[in-house]
Design an enzyme around this catalytic site. Structure first.
Site, PDB file in Angstrom:
ATOM      1  N   CYS A 105      41.074  12.450  17.083  1.00 30.14           N
ATOM      2  CA  CYS A 105      41.288  12.436  18.526  1.00 30.14           C
ATOM      3  C   CYS A 105      39.962  12.330  19.274  1.00 30.14           C
ATOM      4  CB  CYS A 105      42.000  13.712  18.967  1.00 30.14           C
ATOM      5  SG  CYS A 105      43.755  13.746  18.544  1.00 30.14           S
ATOM      6  N   HIS A 149      42.048  14.508  24.687  1.00 23.19           N
ATOM      7  CA  HIS A 149      42.424  15.854  25.114  1.00 23.19           C
ATOM      8  C   HIS A 149      41.197  16.705  25.396  1.00 23.19           C
ATOM      9  CE1 HIS A 149      41.489  17.665  21.156  1.00 23.19           C
ATOM     10  NE2 HIS A 149      42.093  16.610  20.603  1.00 23.19           N
TER      11      HIS A 149
END
Length: 127
Positions: free
Chosen positions: A103, A87
């Site tokens: 992440c 992301h």
């Protein structure tokens, strides 16, 4: 005069295929197009207490402007034991560091570029 219709196989043959390799030690995401390095990006990965999972996964969902700390785009992975993805970020100073909760963070301009190229189902190898 008859019309000739191309089959989906014809289009699939000529459509580019992408795959991604993320090297957590080097803080890089490498995008391959038809098995050739297309572009390499600097990324942030998980900190020691919440490491980025290693293995081979697939992108299972995508979102535009997901909100919160996820920046401009989200690409979710089918990694076990958590909600992991690639992301953007609202903290560009974090790129290149071991700082996330597992992440893979990218600069927003870069994650938009990757998001627009790779479809759901793209293979993501994390080493």
């Amino acid at each position: 005069m008859s019309e000739y219709h191309f089959s989906e196989d014809y289009y699939d043959y000529y459509r580019a295929t992408y795959r991604i390799t993320i090297n957590t030690d080097a803080h890089t995401l490498t995008l391959y197009k038809n098995d050739v390095v297309f572009k390499t990006y600097t990324v942030a990965v998980g900190k020691a207490s919440t490491p980025t999972p290693k293995g081979t996964f697939k992108i299972i969902n995508k979102a535009v402007n997901p909100g919160g700390p996820f920046g401009a785009r989200w690409m979710g992975l089918n990694a076990p034991n958590g909600d992991y993805g690639i992301h953007g970020t609202n903290n560009p100073g974090s790129i290149g560091k071991d700082i996330s909760n597992g992440c893979i963070r990218m600069y927003n301009a870069n994650v938009i570029e990757v998001f627009n190229l790779v479809p759901i189902g793209t293979v993501v190898k994390i080493i």
